[in-house]
Design a protein around this motif. Structure first.
Motif, PDB file in Angstrom:
ATOM      1  N   ARG B  94       0.876  -1.169   0.000  1.00  0.00           N
ATOM      2  CA  ARG B  94       0.000   0.000   0.000  1.00  0.00           C
ATOM      3  C   ARG B  94       0.909   1.212   0.000  1.00  0.00           C
ATOM      4  O   ARG B  94       1.799   1.315   0.851  1.00  0.00           O
ATOM      5  N   ALA B 102      -6.644   0.595  -1.158  1.00  0.00           N
ATOM      6  CA  ALA B 102      -6.575  -0.834  -1.445  1.00  0.00           C
ATOM      7  C   ALA B 102      -5.122  -1.289  -1.520  1.00  0.00           C
ATOM      8  O   ALA B 102      -4.207  -0.499  -1.748  1.00  0.00           O
ATOM      9  N   LEU B 103      -4.923  -2.583  -1.332  1.00  0.00           N
ATOM     10  CA  LEU B 103      -3.614  -3.186  -1.478  1.00  0.00           C
ATOM     11  C   LEU B 103      -3.405  -3.617  -2.925  1.00  0.00           C
ATOM     12  O   LEU B 103      -4.359  -3.975  -3.615  1.00  0.00           O
ATOM     13  N   PHE B 105      -1.478  -6.529  -4.982  1.00  0.00           N
ATOM     14  CA  PHE B 105      -0.935  -7.848  -4.683  1.00  0.00           C
ATOM     15  C   PHE B 105       0.003  -8.327  -5.778  1.00  0.00           C
ATOM     16  O   PHE B 105      -0.168  -7.999  -6.973  1.00  0.00           O
TER      17      PHE B 105
END
Lengths: 113, 115
Positions: B94, B102-103, B105
């Motif tokens: 992040r 939001a992250l 990935f």
């Protein structure tokens, strides 16, 4: 313990059907997220919400919409399901101002035939 | 834009040996870094995070990770692998400076621990 639940573990739908995936969290988190998981692609963000009735598009919003009428509930809607929406759908929640980790539901494996 | 790379699709290690799962990241500001584990047909479980402070962070199940700013890496490690550690591992970032909540990935690394 944080608990995030999703309405279904497995769903099979036909092309063109309207599909609702529901997610509920019990920790009063401000943020809620919908991701889809596909092999080799990791998790990709579809939509997220930072407050009731507030939403923002993620990286792959096309073909999806969302609804957040209550703080604990976040729904993902496929208006007209297509075969390329066959995937694992993961809901997550988290605090807006830390700690910053997200907590995930068990996932819904959706198959569109 | 922020991104995460997990260069290995699969890591194989013998039980009792040390394991490393690699992760590198790219952000424009300060990174918040996370590791998650996914067991078959389950959601993701949080393992550990780096926000600030000590570069070596310890997490659940004996896992640890080292934040290396100069190499933009956040590798996951465990001194002695167990067969039960076999699972899919995701690194996430992040970028706090962008305000994106939001992250992001990585693509995931499958860890296989052989008895």
């Amino acid at each position: 313990d944080v608990k995030v639940t999703q309405s279904s573990r497995y769903l099979v739908k036909r092309t063109g059907e309207k599909v609702f995936l529901e997610c509920v969290q019990d920790m009063d988190h401000e943020n809620m997220f919908w991701y889809r998981q596909d092999p080799g692609l990791g998790l990709r963000l579809i939509y997220f919400s930072y407050d009731v009735k507030m939403k923002e598009k993620g990286d792959i919003p096309e073909g999806y919409s969302v609804s957040r009428e209550k703080k604990e509930r976040f729904s993902l809607i496929l208006e007209s399901a297509s075969t390329n929406q066959t995937s694992m759908y993961l809901c997550a929640s988290g605090r807006d101002r830390g700690p910053y980790e997200q907590y995930f539901g068990p996932g819904t494996r959706l198959t569109v035939t | 834009a922020q991104s995460v790379a997990q260069p290995e699709d699969q890591v194989n290690v013998a039980e009792g040996n040390p394991l490393t799962v690699k992760c590198t990241y790219s952000v424009s500001g300060n990174p918040y870094l996370f590791w998650y584990v996914q067991y078959p047909n389950r959601g993701l479980q949080f393992l550990l995070k780096y926000i600030t402070g000590d570069n070596l962070v310890k997490g659940s199940y004996g896992f640890e990770a080292e934040f290396n700013k100069s190499q933009t890496s956040f590798h996951l490690k465990k001194p002695s692998a167990l067969v039960s550690d076999s699972a899919l591992y995701f690194c996430a970032v992040r970028d706090e400076d962008t305000g994106r909540r939001a992250l992001t990935f990585g693509s995931g690394t499958r860890l296989q621990v052989q008895p």
